[in-house]
Enzyme design. Sequence first.
Site, mmCIF file in Angstrom:
data_model
loop_
_atom_site.group_PDB
_atom_site.id
_atom_site.type_symbol
_atom_site.label_atom_id
_atom_site.label_comp_id
_atom_site.label_asym_id
_atom_site.label_seq_id
_atom_site.Cartn_x
_atom_site.Cartn_y
_atom_site.Cartn_z
ATOM 1 N N ARG A 115 -1.581 -4.424 -12.455
ATOM 2 C CA ARG A 115 -2.959 -4.615 -11.999
ATOM 3 C C ARG A 115 -3.899 -4.793 -13.181
ATOM 4 O O ARG A 115 -3.778 -4.110 -14.190
ATOM 5 C CB ARG A 115 -3.393 -3.408 -11.152
ATOM 6 N N ARG A 175 -12.482 4.137 -14.830
ATOM 7 C CA ARG A 175 -12.211 4.548 -13.438
ATOM 8 C C ARG A 175 -12.139 6.070 -13.328
ATOM 9 O O ARG A 175 -12.610 6.653 -12.353
ATOM 10 C CB ARG A 175 -10.894 3.918 -12.951
HETATM 11 P P1 AP5 Z 1 -0.149 5.369 -7.184
HETATM 12 O O1 AP5 Z 1 0.488 5.916 -5.941
HETATM 13 O O2 AP5 Z 1 -0.266 3.909 -7.337
HETATM 14 O O3 AP5 Z 1 -1.560 6.105 -7.433
HETATM 15 P P2 AP5 Z 1 -2.944 5.961 -6.680
HETATM 16 O O4 AP5 Z 1 -3.525 7.335 -6.610
HETATM 17 O O5 AP5 Z 1 -2.781 5.225 -5.395
HETATM 18 O O6 AP5 Z 1 -3.695 5.088 -7.764
HETATM 19 P P3 AP5 Z 1 -4.707 3.876 -7.638
HETATM 20 O O7 AP5 Z 1 -4.928 3.400 -9.039
HETATM 21 O O8 AP5 Z 1 -4.234 2.858 -6.664
HETATM 22 O O9 AP5 Z 1 -5.939 4.593 -7.119
HETATM 23 P P4 AP5 Z 1 -7.362 4.142 -7.283
HETATM 24 O O10 AP5 Z 1 -8.002 5.125 -6.384
HETATM 25 O O11 AP5 Z 1 -7.927 4.065 -8.621
HETATM 26 O O12 AP5 Z 1 -7.296 2.603 -6.874
HETATM 27 P P5 AP5 Z 1 -7.702 1.840 -5.559
HETATM 28 O O13 AP5 Z 1 -6.706 0.780 -5.346
HETATM 29 O O14 AP5 Z 1 -8.015 2.779 -4.447
HETATM 30 O O15 AP5 Z 1 0.664 5.994 -8.423
HETATM 31 C C1 AP5 Z 1 0.342 5.593 -9.759
HETATM 32 C C2 AP5 Z 1 1.648 5.442 -10.575
HETATM 33 O O16 AP5 Z 1 2.252 6.732 -10.718
HETATM 34 C C3 AP5 Z 1 2.710 4.566 -9.882
HETATM 35 O O17 AP5 Z 1 3.364 3.823 -10.846
HETATM 36 C C4 AP5 Z 1 3.664 5.579 -9.198
HETATM 37 O O18 AP5 Z 1 4.980 5.086 -9.102
HETATM 38 C C5 AP5 Z 1 3.569 6.773 -10.154
HETATM 39 N N1 AP5 Z 1 3.673 8.059 -9.481
HETATM 40 C C6 AP5 Z 1 3.138 8.415 -8.272
HETATM 41 N N2 AP5 Z 1 3.401 9.705 -8.007
HETATM 42 C C7 AP5 Z 1 4.102 10.187 -9.077
HETATM 43 C C8 AP5 Z 1 4.667 11.467 -9.386
HETATM 44 N N3 AP5 Z 1 4.539 12.535 -8.555
HETATM 45 N N4 AP5 Z 1 5.312 11.604 -10.557
HETATM 46 C C9 AP5 Z 1 5.436 10.536 -11.418
HETATM 47 N N5 AP5 Z 1 4.935 9.298 -11.176
HETATM 48 C C10 AP5 Z 1 4.267 9.142 -10.008
HETATM 49 O O19 AP5 Z 1 -9.094 1.204 -6.009
HETATM 50 C C11 AP5 Z 1 -9.175 0.154 -6.934
HETATM 51 C C12 AP5 Z 1 -10.621 -0.285 -7.073
HETATM 52 O O20 AP5 Z 1 -11.095 -0.779 -5.795
HETATM 53 C C13 AP5 Z 1 -11.613 0.814 -7.446
HETATM 54 O O21 AP5 Z 1 -11.684 1.007 -8.838
HETATM 55 C C14 AP5 Z 1 -12.916 0.244 -6.853
HETATM 56 O O22 AP5 Z 1 -13.441 -0.762 -7.673
HETATM 57 C C15 AP5 Z 1 -12.437 -0.403 -5.568
HETATM 58 N N6 AP5 Z 1 -12.484 0.542 -4.437
HETATM 59 C C16 AP5 Z 1 -11.424 0.980 -3.705
HETATM 60 N N7 AP5 Z 1 -11.827 1.822 -2.757
HETATM 61 C C17 AP5 Z 1 -13.168 1.943 -2.883
HETATM 62 C C18 AP5 Z 1 -14.151 2.719 -2.191
HETATM 63 N N8 AP5 Z 1 -13.828 3.535 -1.199
HETATM 64 N N9 AP5 Z 1 -15.434 2.591 -2.604
HETATM 65 C C19 AP5 Z 1 -15.783 1.743 -3.603
HETATM 66 N N10 AP5 Z 1 -14.905 1.019 -4.307
HETATM 67 C C20 AP5 Z 1 -13.590 1.116 -3.954
#
Ligand code: AP5
Length: 218
Positions: free
Chosen positions: A162, A173
């Site tokens: 990403r 972030r």
């Molecule tokens: P993963 O499961 O991908 O983590 P995640 O918490 O889902 O991380 P994201 O980066 O997707 O969360 P985010 O909240 O920043 O992004 P979002 O897409 O919502 O795990 C991460 C990694 O770790 C993976 O490689 C996985 O394999 C590994 N892993 C998982 N668990 C593990 C464990 N226990 N041990 C070891 N490894 C592990 O948002 C993106 C952008 O969209 C935001 O920045 C914003 O601009 C916008 N956006 C989204 N939602 C909103 C909202 N509600 N309001 C405003 N803007 C928003």
Amino acid sequence: MARFYVLLGPPGAGKGTQAAIIAEKCAVPHISSGNIFRENLQNETELGKRAKIFMEKGELVPDEITIGMVEDRLSQTDCKNGALLDGYPRTPTQAQALNEFLNNHGNKINAVPFINVSSNDLIERLSGRWTCKAEGHVYHLKYKPPKQADICDLDGSALYQREDDKLATVEQRIKVYSEQTAPLIAFYKEKGLLYEVDGSLSIEQVTEKLLAIVENVE
Ligand code: AP5
């Protein structure tokens, strides 16, 4: 009765990884605001173009865009028995809007599991993350490697890194999370809905803890 869960946690805590598993077990749709934005980005929709400006800087997309988008998704018929929200709400205004939306439809939030992980671990997780182009399935080079390099085990599509997983954007972030989303921890704690889980455990151990929560709440 419908059941609604909100998965809370910093970027990279494992929300998407766990939401996919828990939603399937609970037979409710997994609604990720980030995935909806990324689909719109890929399809070059107006919404995607507006969201891109904020996402590439690691900023939140403004509430007036995000709230309507998620409410549209929650209004679809597959959410009649509930949903697992991942990445929404992310601001106090979004949290209020979600409460009102659910109340107006005779529903409520049943639990808010909070996956807590230290900032150092978050950076390691996000820098090693690879995501599938077709469905957003998530892998990690060390913790959850795909069977075949660069290919999704589940649908055979290409894996990519990403744009917002670059170090400078990740740091932004995490800062935005601390300032704008972390206040929701106290908000939901006060309502008796918050369940903290140690996100530094393995993926399987975190799943076990989350299942114990969603299976035991009213
Ligand atoms: P993963 O499961 O991908 O983590 P995640 O918490 O889902 O991380 P994201 O980066 O997707 O969360 P985010 O909240 O920043 O992004 P979002 O897409 O919502 O795990 C991460 C990694 O770790 C993976 O490689 C996985 O394999 C590994 N892993 C998982 N668990 C593990 C464990 N226990 N041990 C070891 N490894 C592990 O948002 C993106 C952008 O969209 C935001 O920045 C914003 O601009 C916008 N956006 C989204 N939602 C909103 C909202 N509600 N309001 C405003 N803007 C928003």
